[in-house]
Scaffold this motif. Structure first.
Motif, PDB file in Angstrom:
ATOM      1  N   LYS A 188       0.969  -1.162   0.026  1.00 19.89           N
ATOM      2  CA  LYS A 188       0.087   0.058  -0.036  1.00 19.89           C
ATOM      3  C   LYS A 188       0.988   1.190   0.140  1.00 19.89           C
ATOM      4  O   LYS A 188       1.505   1.348   0.889  1.00 19.89           O
ATOM      5  CB  LYS A 188      -0.898   0.055   1.140  1.00 19.89           C
ATOM      6  N   LEU A 189       0.803   2.107  -0.905  1.00 20.23           N
ATOM      7  CA  LEU A 189       1.643   3.172  -1.199  1.00 20.23           C
ATOM      8  C   LEU A 189       1.215   4.519  -0.691  1.00 20.23           C
ATOM      9  O   LEU A 189      -0.089   4.844  -0.401  1.00 20.23           O
ATOM     10  CB  LEU A 189       1.978   3.267  -2.692  1.00 20.23           C
ATOM     11  N   ARG A 190       2.215   5.294  -0.249  1.00 20.04           N
ATOM     12  CA  ARG A 190       1.990   6.506   0.295  1.00 20.04           C
ATOM     13  C   ARG A 190       1.487   7.471  -0.608  1.00 20.04           C
ATOM     14  O   ARG A 190       1.741   7.403  -1.864  1.00 20.04           O
ATOM     15  CB  ARG A 190       3.332   7.164   0.961  1.00 20.04           C
ATOM     16  N   GLU A 191       0.529   8.299  -0.310  1.00 16.48           N
ATOM     17  CA  GLU A 191      -0.151   9.057  -1.343  1.00 16.48           C
ATOM     18  C   GLU A 191       0.242  10.479  -1.417  1.00 16.48           C
ATOM     19  O   GLU A 191       0.795  10.840  -0.197  1.00 16.48           O
ATOM     20  CB  GLU A 191      -1.651   9.146  -1.034  1.00 16.48           C
ATOM     21  N   GLY A 192       0.238  11.265  -2.435  1.00 13.18           N
ATOM     22  CA  GLY A 192       0.755  12.548  -2.439  1.00 13.18           C
ATOM     23  C   GLY A 192       2.238  12.667  -2.627  1.00 13.18           C
ATOM     24  O   GLY A 192       2.795  13.817  -2.430  1.00 13.18           O
ATOM     25  N   VAL A 193       2.791  11.803  -3.097  1.00 10.88           N
ATOM     26  CA  VAL A 193       4.203  11.708  -3.090  1.00 10.88           C
ATOM     27  C   VAL A 193       4.617  12.094  -4.749  1.00 10.88           C
ATOM     28  O   VAL A 193       4.005  11.398  -5.812  1.00 10.88           O
ATOM     29  CB  VAL A 193       4.941  10.445  -2.843  1.00 10.88           C
ATOM     30  N   LYS A 194       5.580  12.819  -4.906  1.00 10.85           N
ATOM     31  CA  LYS A 194       6.025  13.247  -6.254  1.00 10.85           C
ATOM     32  C   LYS A 194       7.628  13.256  -6.459  1.00 10.85           C
ATOM     33  O   LYS A 194       8.344  13.235  -5.416  1.00 10.85           O
ATOM     34  CB  LYS A 194       5.534  14.562  -6.714  1.00 10.85           C
ATOM     35  N   PHE A 195       7.948  12.603  -7.550  1.00 11.82           N
ATOM     36  CA  PHE A 195       9.444  12.517  -7.909  1.00 11.82           C
ATOM     37  C   PHE A 195       9.773  14.108  -7.888  1.00 11.82           C
ATOM     38  O   PHE A 195       9.111  15.147  -8.359  1.00 11.82           O
ATOM     39  CB  PHE A 195       9.570  11.771  -9.150  1.00 11.82           C
ATOM     40  N   HIS A 196      11.127  14.327  -8.010  1.00 13.20           N
ATOM     41  CA  HIS A 196      11.739  15.737  -8.303  1.00 13.20           C
ATOM     42  C   HIS A 196      11.471  16.357  -9.452  1.00 13.20           C
ATOM     43  O   HIS A 196      11.321  17.630  -9.277  1.00 13.20           O
ATOM     44  CB  HIS A 196      13.326  15.584  -8.010  1.00 13.20           C
ATOM     45  N   ASP A 197      11.052  15.386 -10.544  1.00 11.52           N
ATOM     46  CA  ASP A 197      10.541  16.322 -11.911  1.00 11.52           C
ATOM     47  C   ASP A 197       9.234  16.472 -11.857  1.00 11.52           C
ATOM     48  O   ASP A 197       8.675  16.728 -12.917  1.00 11.52           O
ATOM     49  CB  ASP A 197      11.144  15.084 -12.979  1.00 11.52           C
ATOM     50  N   GLY A 198       8.406  16.226 -10.631  1.00 13.70           N
ATOM     51  CA  GLY A 198       6.978  16.659 -10.712  1.00 13.70           C
ATOM     52  C   GLY A 198       5.936  15.548 -11.020  1.00 13.70           C
ATOM     53  O   GLY A 198       4.924  15.814 -11.032  1.00 13.70           O
ATOM     54  N   THR A 199       6.680  14.527 -11.538  1.00 10.62           N
ATOM     55  CA  THR A 199       5.722  13.394 -11.893  1.00 10.62           C
ATOM     56  C   THR A 199       5.227  12.629 -10.576  1.00 10.62           C
ATOM     57  O   THR A 199       5.914  12.527  -9.558  1.00 10.62           O
ATOM     58  CB  THR A 199       6.475  12.347 -12.983  1.00 10.62           C
ATOM     59  N   ASP A 200       4.299  11.792 -10.618  1.00 17.58           N
ATOM     60  CA  ASP A 200       3.594  11.092  -9.560  1.00 17.58           C
ATOM     61  C   ASP A 200       4.506   9.853  -9.271  1.00 17.58           C
ATOM     62  O   ASP A 200       4.893   9.072 -10.041  1.00 17.58           O
ATOM     63  CB  ASP A 200       2.165  10.915  -9.790  1.00 17.58           C
ATOM     64  N   PHE A 201       4.634   9.616  -8.001  1.00 14.90           N
ATOM     65  CA  PHE A 201       4.961   8.321  -7.526  1.00 14.90           C
ATOM     66  C   PHE A 201       3.693   7.527  -7.215  1.00 14.90           C
ATOM     67  O   PHE A 201       2.717   7.862  -6.408  1.00 14.90           O
ATOM     68  CB  PHE A 201       5.683   8.552  -6.048  1.00 14.90           C
ATOM     69  N   ASN A 202       3.760   6.428  -7.948  1.00 17.66           N
ATOM     70  CA  ASN A 202       2.540   5.419  -7.728  1.00 17.66           C
ATOM     71  C   ASN A 202       2.948   4.094  -8.078  1.00 17.66           C
ATOM     72  O   ASN A 202       3.760   3.909  -8.220  1.00 17.66           O
ATOM     73  CB  ASN A 202       1.308   5.978  -8.775  1.00 17.66           C
ATOM     74  N   ALA A 203       1.552   3.226  -8.287  1.00 19.81           N
ATOM     75  CA  ALA A 203       2.011   1.847  -8.543  1.00 19.81           C
ATOM     76  C   ALA A 203       2.579   1.630  -9.718  1.00 19.81           C
ATOM     77  O   ALA A 203       3.478   0.720  -9.601  1.00 19.81           O
ATOM     78  CB  ALA A 203       0.641   0.894  -8.280  1.00 19.81           C
ATOM     79  N   GLU A 204       2.318   2.018 -10.776  1.00 21.68           N
ATOM     80  CA  GLU A 204       2.944   2.054 -12.009  1.00 21.68           C
ATOM     81  C   GLU A 204       4.260   2.502 -11.846  1.00 21.68           C
ATOM     82  O   GLU A 204       5.132   1.735 -12.782  1.00 21.68           O
ATOM     83  CB  GLU A 204       2.292   2.942 -13.111  1.00 21.68           C
ATOM     84  N   ALA A 205       4.717   3.534 -11.386  1.00 19.78           N
ATOM     85  CA  ALA A 205       6.185   3.836 -11.153  1.00 19.78           C
ATOM     86  C   ALA A 205       6.804   2.718 -10.582  1.00 19.78           C
ATOM     87  O   ALA A 205       8.262   2.471 -10.446  1.00 19.78           O
ATOM     88  CB  ALA A 205       6.372   5.117 -10.439  1.00 19.78           C
ATOM     89  N   VAL A 206       6.234   2.013  -9.281  1.00 18.87           N
ATOM     90  CA  VAL A 206       6.915   0.889  -8.795  1.00 18.87           C
ATOM     91  C   VAL A 206       7.380  -0.240  -9.609  1.00 18.87           C
ATOM     92  O   VAL A 206       8.203  -0.682  -9.726  1.00 18.87           O
ATOM     93  CB  VAL A 206       5.847   0.416  -7.381  1.00 18.87           C
ATOM     94  N   CYS A 207       6.175  -0.459 -10.234  1.00 20.07           N
ATOM     95  CA  CYS A 207       6.527  -1.600 -11.296  1.00 20.07           C
ATOM     96  C   CYS A 207       7.138  -1.343 -12.399  1.00 20.07           C
ATOM     97  O   CYS A 207       8.171  -2.232 -12.887  1.00 20.07           O
ATOM     98  CB  CYS A 207       5.078  -2.062 -11.988  1.00 20.07           C
ATOM     99  N   PHE A 208       7.451  -0.218 -12.811  1.00 17.18           N
ATOM    100  CA  PHE A 208       8.509   0.331 -13.796  1.00 17.18           C
ATOM    101  C   PHE A 208       9.695   0.057 -13.451  1.00 17.18           C
ATOM    102  O   PHE A 208      10.544  -0.484 -14.242  1.00 17.18           O
ATOM    103  CB  PHE A 208       8.121   1.733 -14.094  1.00 17.18           C
ATOM    104  N   ASN A 209      10.051   0.346 -12.039  1.00 14.15           N
ATOM    105  CA  ASN A 209      11.383   0.153 -11.627  1.00 14.15           C
ATOM    106  C   ASN A 209      11.708  -1.239 -11.169  1.00 14.15           C
ATOM    107  O   ASN A 209      12.750  -1.624 -11.880  1.00 14.15           O
ATOM    108  CB  ASN A 209      11.338   1.083 -10.093  1.00 14.15           C
ATOM    109  N   PHE A 210      10.887  -1.839 -10.745  1.00 20.35           N
ATOM    110  CA  PHE A 210      11.033  -3.558 -10.884  1.00 20.35           C
ATOM    111  C   PHE A 210      11.443  -4.320 -12.223  1.00 20.35           C
ATOM    112  O   PHE A 210      12.201  -5.076 -12.450  1.00 20.35           O
ATOM    113  CB  PHE A 210       9.995  -4.380 -10.020  1.00 20.35           C
ATOM    114  N   ASP A 211      10.420  -3.600 -13.152  1.00 17.40           N
ATOM    115  CA  ASP A 211      10.762  -4.344 -14.591  1.00 17.40           C
ATOM    116  C   ASP A 211      11.791  -3.970 -15.236  1.00 17.40           C
ATOM    117  O   ASP A 211      12.421  -4.578 -16.093  1.00 17.40           O
ATOM    118  CB  ASP A 211       9.558  -4.027 -15.152  1.00 17.40           C
ATOM    119  N   ARG A 212      12.316  -2.724 -14.992  1.00 20.71           N
ATOM    120  CA  ARG A 212      13.623  -2.350 -15.479  1.00 20.71           C
ATOM    121  C   ARG A 212      14.652  -2.965 -14.920  1.00 20.71           C
ATOM    122  O   ARG A 212      15.591  -3.506 -15.786  1.00 20.71           O
ATOM    123  CB  ARG A 212      13.821  -0.684 -14.943  1.00 20.71           C
TER     124      ARG A 212
END
Length: 554
Positions: A102-126
């Motif tokens: 369960k991910l923390r809400e309201g978190v953004k990366f330094h470039d202004g994009t959202d941290f979300n479940a898709e970002a988590v999966c992108f990192n693991f898949d990468r």
């Protein structure tokens, strides 16, 4: 719920808290050269490799990375106990092959994009699909934890641990594994597994790592555009001035940093770091020489001694010298070494002798190991029985380095050599620079017979020690004992805490009987900061975060 092994880290938590409380004591004022109250200048012993977390495995790179990036699971300041990071909850399936975050809400990366479940999966898949041998060979921690990449699927060694990741909804990520891994959830807090912005990774060609001879070239993301969610953002790396500059992330989701800026100044010479600290040119540095503690304290600095969570060992390579394949010879080497004297005379105050590789604070430690305490006559007897009375060994020793477990490698090696010589073992010491041949000679080429090395724990799991060392065949040790490999693999795959504890205890006994290497000592390393620096909590994992640090009159 939080799935956390509290029992195995409770003692680290207690001693860590004691260290944190000690920091409330106020040191004397520093001089006028302390600098800007909103900027912390930290002396680094060496240059970072780069700033992409997954390609790193050394402290000088991790220190700035830890300020810019965050992981799904974090370690409580001053301890090895787990707490929420970018995930507020983590729940395993009954068989340990699925983890739901369960991910923390309201978190953004330094470039202004959202941290979300898709970002988590992108990192693991990468990480799993990382192309090229050059890139994969630099992913040390990922490779150890997940045991392979997409290209290894179906090969003789078995499928990698990672299977897939699903973004169930915006704030729920589900990680699917091919097999249970006892290192989880603790290993999810590894700095190498920090979350990067998918957009920044794509824009700056993050995966284009190339190799030229023994050197590696990293893309723009790793060198110029690291983009995490942390309390500080990357501003610049001026290689001519040897400075890395980070600035405050005013959009940080958590408590805002008190500092406006952190500058890491690379100062390779240890004495120069000490002098710059005393004169007020820097606000802190790591791993001061124990001999300098009093001078630093007299200058008004705070010498913060961390809880002990490391080990120094004498590695044994069985490949090059036939006598070292004989268990009696390996035991003779351990009997020859006076560990108590080594801890007392060569290591910082608080150092202790070690007779197994699992720390006492960690589940998997057991008093049932076979101990080979200092006994020169016993060493000579075993060498005679093995027909190895004229044993000659090349002893590889690192130079140009100071590690938490090994402040003065050459002096320590000299003491060990004297012990071995007293038992009739002839030692030729081979000194090699840490980053100029030693690590490659030991870990890639296996040129040595014996060597001096050690480890600081990354998280509170026995596998992070014995599994990392002896879980598979490595050039460093040159042995292939299927029984030990299986015992460690079984322990790592055990999901319930009590079962895993027992399995690692049994593996520790097997290791002590086999003697693939000799555990020597553990010692408490220190970090030093100025008297006007407040809020830094020393970590047994060397996992210090500067978000809580401020400067001012004490």
């Amino acid at each position: 719920m939080l799935h956390s092994r509290v029992n195995r880290t409770r003692r680290l938590a207690l001693i860590g808290l004691a260290g944190a409380l000690a920091l409330s004591a106020c040191a004397s004022e520093r001089g006028e050269d302390a600098g800007n109250a909103n900027t912390l200048v930290f002396g680094a012993a060496g240059a970072p490799k780069n700033f992409d977390p997954v390609f790193n495995d050394d402290g000088e790179s991790f220190r700035p990375i830890r300020q810019m990036y965050e992981t799904l699971v974090a370690y409580k300041p001053g301890t090895a106990e787990l707490e929420p990071g970018l995930a507020t909850e983590w729940t395993p399936s009954d068989d340990g092959t699925t983890w739901t975050f369960k991910l923390r809400e309201g978190v953004k990366f330094h470039d202004g994009t959202d941290f979300n479940a898709e970002a988590v999966c992108f990192n693991f898949d990468r990480w799993y699909n990382m192309p090229g041998a050059a890139a994969q060979s630099q992913m040390i921690y990922y490779g150890d934890v997940f045991e392979g990449f997409a290209e290894n699927k179906g090969d003789a060694s078995g499928d990698p641990v990672y299977k897939s990741c699903e973004a169930k909804d915006e704030h729920t990520a589900v990680l699917n594994l091919n097999e249970a891994k006892g290192a989880f959830p603790d290993a999810f807090g590894l700095t190498s597994l920090s979350m990067s912005s998918p957009e920044a990774l794509k824009e700056h060609n993050a995966d284009e790592v190339t190799q030229s001879g023994e050197s590696f070239n990293y893309p723009a993301y790793a060198n110029e555009h690291p983009t995490g969610t942390g309390p500080f953002k990357f501003e610049s790396y001026d290689k001519s001035a040897n400075t890395i500059t980070l600035t405050r992330n005013d959009d940080y989701w958590g408590d805002k940093p008190k500092l406006e800026k952190i500058v890491f100044r690379v100062i390779p010479d240890e004495n120069a770091r000490k002098q710059d600290m005393i004169s007020g040119q820097i606000d802190g540095y790591d791993l001061p020489n124990p001999a300098d503690y009093q001078a630093l304290r007299d200058s008004g600095a705070q010498v913060m001694v961390r809880p002990t969570f490391n080990i120094l060992y004498l590695g044994i390579n069985q490949k090059n010298t036939p006598e070292l394949k004989d268990e009696r010879v390996r035991k003779a080497i351990e009997y020859a070494i006076n560990k108590e004297q080594l801890a007392k005379n060569q290591l910082p105050e608080g150092a202790s002798a070690r007779y197994q590789f699992v720390p006492e604070e960690t589940d998997g430690y057991t008093d049932d190991v076979e101990k080979h305490e200092h006994d020169v006559d016993k060493a000579k007897q075993l060498l005679k029985e093995a027909g190895a009375e004229d044993l000659k060994l090349k002893f590889y020793v690192p130079t140009e380095v100071s590690r938490p477990y090994m402040p003065n490698p050459v002096d320590i090696a000299g003491a060990v050599s004297d012990n071995l010589d007293a038992a009739g073992i002839n030692v030729e010491m081979v000194q090699r620079p840490w980053n100029g041949g030693f690590k490659d000679d030991i870990q890639k080429h296996g040129n040595h017979d014996i060597h001096l090395l050690g480890w600081t724990g990354d998280y509170g799991d026995a596998g992070n020690f014995v599994g990392t060392f002896f879980g598979r065949e490595k050039a460093e040790f040159g042995f292939n004992d299927k029984e030990i490999f299986k015992a460690l693999a079984d322990a790592d795959a055990t999901v319930d805490d009590e079962g895993q504890k027992k399995a690692y205890e049994e593996a520790a006994v097997k290791i002590s009987e086999y003697v693939p290497a000799v555990p020597l000592t553990s010692s408490p390393p220190a970090i030093v900061v100025g008297g006007d620096v407040q809020g830094l909590v020393p970590s047994p994992l060397t996992d210090e975060r500067f978000v809580s640090v401020s400067k001012g009159q004490s």
